[in-house]
Design a protein around this motif. Structure first.
Motif, short mmCIF file in Angstrom:
data_model
loop_
_atom_site.label_atom_id
_atom_site.label_comp_id
_atom_site.label_asym_id
_atom_site.label_seq_id
_atom_site.Cartn_x
_atom_site.Cartn_y
_atom_site.Cartn_z
N GLY A 1 -3.10 7.87 3.07
CA GLY A 1 -2.09 7.74 1.82
C GLY A 1 -2.29 8.88 0.60
O GLY A 1 -1.54 8.61 -0.22
N TRP A 2 -3.34 9.64 0.65
CA TRP A 2 -3.61 10.53 -0.47
C TRP A 2 -2.82 11.92 0.32
O TRP A 2 -3.60 12.92 0.53
CB TRP A 2 -5.03 10.88 -0.59
N ASP A 3 -1.71 11.82 0.60
CA ASP A 3 -0.96 12.90 1.44
C ASP A 3 0.22 13.60 0.72
O ASP A 3 1.06 14.24 1.17
CB ASP A 3 -0.50 12.30 2.80
N GLY A 4 0.44 13.27 -0.82
CA GLY A 4 1.37 13.96 -1.47
C GLY A 4 2.77 13.12 -1.20
O GLY A 4 3.57 13.79 -1.59
N ARG A 5 2.86 11.97 -0.44
CA ARG A 5 4.01 11.32 -0.30
C ARG A 5 4.03 9.94 -1.01
O ARG A 5 4.84 9.14 -0.66
CB ARG A 5 4.50 11.39 0.92
N ALA A 6 3.08 9.68 -1.85
CA ALA A 6 2.79 8.27 -2.40
C ALA A 6 4.02 7.95 -3.30
O ALA A 6 4.56 6.63 -3.34
CB ALA A 6 1.55 8.02 -3.18
N ALA A 7 4.51 8.76 -4.13
CA ALA A 7 5.62 8.52 -5.03
C ALA A 7 6.90 8.08 -4.04
O ALA A 7 7.73 7.14 -4.83
CB ALA A 7 5.83 9.65 -5.96
N PHE B 1 0.82 -1.10 -0.03
CA PHE B 1 0.09 0.00 -0.03
C PHE B 1 1.00 1.18 0.05
O PHE B 1 1.74 1.46 0.99
CB PHE B 1 -0.99 -0.10 1.18
N VAL B 2 0.82 2.26 -0.96
CA VAL B 2 1.63 3.21 -1.12
C VAL B 2 0.79 4.55 -1.01
O VAL B 2 1.40 5.53 -0.80
CB VAL B 2 2.51 3.09 -2.45
N GLY B 3 -0.56 4.38 -1.33
CA GLY B 3 -1.33 5.77 -1.46
C GLY B 3 -1.43 6.34 -2.92
O GLY B 3 -1.06 5.30 -3.80
N ASN B 4 -1.97 7.32 -3.08
CA ASN B 4 -2.34 7.68 -4.45
C ASN B 4 -1.28 8.58 -5.06
O ASN B 4 -1.30 9.93 -4.68
CB ASN B 4 -3.55 8.51 -4.44
N VAL B 5 -0.87 8.25 -5.90
CA VAL B 5 0.32 9.11 -6.75
C VAL B 5 -0.32 10.42 -7.45
O VAL B 5 0.28 11.52 -7.71
CB VAL B 5 1.20 8.44 -7.87
N MET B 6 -1.56 10.25 -7.69
CA MET B 6 -2.34 11.62 -8.56
C MET B 6 -2.43 12.62 -7.55
O MET B 6 -2.47 13.68 -8.25
CB MET B 6 -3.71 10.92 -8.74
N ILE B 7 -2.59 12.11 -6.31
CA ILE B 7 -2.80 13.38 -5.42
C ILE B 7 -1.62 13.98 -4.91
O ILE B 7 -1.40 15.13 -4.52
CB ILE B 7 -3.38 12.52 -4.17
N ASP B 8 -0.37 13.42 -5.20
CA ASP B 8 0.85 13.88 -5.00
C ASP B 8 1.10 15.15 -5.97
O ASP B 8 1.50 16.30 -5.53
CB ASP B 8 2.09 13.05 -5.55
N THR B 9 0.65 14.84 -7.20
CA THR B 9 0.68 15.81 -8.25
C THR B 9 -0.48 17.01 -8.10
O THR B 9 -0.29 17.93 -8.08
CB THR B 9 0.37 15.14 -9.78
N LEU B 10 -1.76 16.56 -7.41
CA LEU B 10 -2.68 17.63 -7.20
C LEU B 10 -2.28 18.62 -6.12
O LEU B 10 -2.19 19.60 -6.34
CB LEU B 10 -3.82 16.88 -6.96
N LEU B 11 -1.54 18.08 -5.19
CA LEU B 11 -1.19 18.88 -3.97
C LEU B 11 -0.01 19.68 -4.43
O LEU B 11 -0.01 20.87 -4.03
CB LEU B 11 -0.85 18.08 -2.77
N ALA B 12 0.93 19.19 -5.18
CA ALA B 12 2.12 20.04 -5.86
C ALA B 12 1.71 21.07 -6.62
O ALA B 12 2.00 22.04 -6.66
CB ALA B 12 3.10 18.99 -6.40
#
Ligand code: UD1
Length: 384
Positions: free
Chosen positions: A350-356, A170-181
């Motif tokens: 995990g939708w926290d901007g650090r999934a990647a 489980f890593v979380g959501n990489v799309m949300i990394d991009t959204l938050l950035a």
């Protein structure tokens, strides 16, 4: 560690951007393959510019075609690239034809080349085998050595298909990394203001799923409902090329004329539009997640969703199926009444901007020592 990261279509670009960045930041070698599944300036180039993506190291230039033609073309073009690049990992994201095609090539060549397949966004299931994306998801997960899941509800889906739980992380959501950035830039972009609209005073819609746009009755029902919404508040509809084509073919131009249609928007523009919308109506997968992360109410124009966490914890709801003008309109009213949730309140774990970063940790912790020197070619210069 050397990773070959694959992107093909619009929804892939925002997923690979943070992964490439996290790989480089951790001192790993990241190579980008663009299959060319999406090729229009507005479906592809605009995203590279917006997301700060590097020039692809390999561009396969496959373009459009039937599912078979497109998938096969990616496979044929990807095979020699993989043979040359000899990465430790082939990283595929999402559920488009390019995802499956590259996973399949890598799974077959992997044992000979010493490379493995990682699937980012593993374990999502709609349960609808008529969706090409569902076929791509199930097969890609079956082929992958490492399954990186975006939400906790994905693992049971994999285990139910006989995939060993140890293969998943489980890593979380990489799309949300991009959204938050990109959220600060999106808030500066003020896309709605550019269209003469006020934040919170319009609905935004997107539509491209074959089940909605290739069937004249379904497309008429959805566009009819959007036109009805438009009598209450402006509806902005950035048009996917497929949708524009079909609406014209089916003689539905009159309904489109009641909406504020635009060309497909770039990433930051679209995020800005979404962030300022009172309600979003969509058949996209990514927008269901983005609206949940932002707290914007969303009506999903599908029979089911492979992202149930956006309903259980987020701001999403399904319109009654089959879609009718009345049903979609009623869902719009309910979403509008629910209103916006405060920023971040509905974001799943995990939708926290650090999934990647967690993707890279998972890859690195499973990568053995490099093969003896000389066994691999060094990374090659860009191939046009
Ligand atoms: C693909 C993905 C879908 C994703 C969507 C996002 C698959 C099976 N589907 O669907 O999961 O949500 O991308 O957009 O991979 N076209 C252009 N210019 C482009 C790209 C497409 O004009 O740059 C037109 C072509 O006429 C093409 C049609 O759109 O035939 C469909 O494109 P395609 O990539 O086959 O599938 P999408 O419907 O975009």
């Amino acid at each position: 560690m050397r990773a070959l990261v694959v992107a093909g279509a619009r929804p892939n670009f925002m997923k690979v951007a943070p992964i490439l960045r996290a790989l480089s930041a951790a001192g790993h070698e990241a190579l980008l393959v663009h299959t060319g599944q999406h090729y229009d300036a507005r479906m592809s180039d605009a995203f590279f510019a917006d997301l700060g993506l590097p020039e692809p190291d390999f561009h396969l230039g496959v373009g459009s075609g039937s599912h078979a033609a497109q998938t096969a073309a990616v496979m044929v073009a990807f095979e020699p690239v993989l043979e040359r690049a000899r990465p430790d990992w082939v990283v595929v994201v999402g559920d488009v034809n390019s995802t499956l095609a590259c996973a399949l090539v890598a799974a077959k060549l992997g044992p000979a080349l010493g490379c493995r397949v990682a699937h980012v966004e593993a374990g999502l299931r709609s349960g609808d085998w008529r969706m090409p994306e569902e076929v791509n998801r199930v097969l890609t997960d079956r082929l992958a050595d490492l399954l990186l899941t975006p939400s906790r509800d994905a693992l049971p889906n994999l285990v139910a298909e006989g995939i060993p739980a140890e293969r998943a992380v489980f890593v979380g959501n990489v799309m949300i990394d991009t959204l938050l950035a990109h959220l600060p830039a999106a808030r500066e972009a003020r896309t709605a203001a550019g269209l003469g609209l006020e934040a919170g005073g319009y609905a935004a819609a997107t539509l491209h799923r074959p089940s909605n746009v290739d069937d004249p009755e379904a497309l008429a029902a959805v566009l009819g409902a959007l036109a009805r919404v438009a009598r209450e508040m402006p509806v902005v509809l950035p048009l996917h090329p497929r949708t524009r084509l079909r609406a014209e073919e089916f003689g539905l131009g009159g309904l489109l004329a009641e909406l504020r249609t635009t060309e497909p928007l770039g990433y930051t523009e679209m995020l800005s539009l979404t962030d300022g919308a009172a309600v979003v109506l969509t058949d996209s997968g990514g927008l269901q997640e983005e609206t949940t992360a932002l707290g914007v109410p969303c009506v999903t124009l599908r029979e089911q969703t492979e992202r149930p966490v956006t309903i259980d914890e987020g701001t999403n709801r399904l319109a009654p199926w089959p879609l009718t003008e009345e049903g979609v309109y009623a869902s719009f009213r309910a979403a509008l009444a629910a209103g916006r949730s405060p920023d971040g309140e509905r974001r799943p774990e995990g939708w926290d901007g650090r999934a990647a970063e967690r993707v890279v940790e998972a890859l690195a912790s499973r990568t053995g020592p490099r093969a003896p020197s000389g066994a691999r070619e060094p990374a090659m210069a860009a191939v046009p």
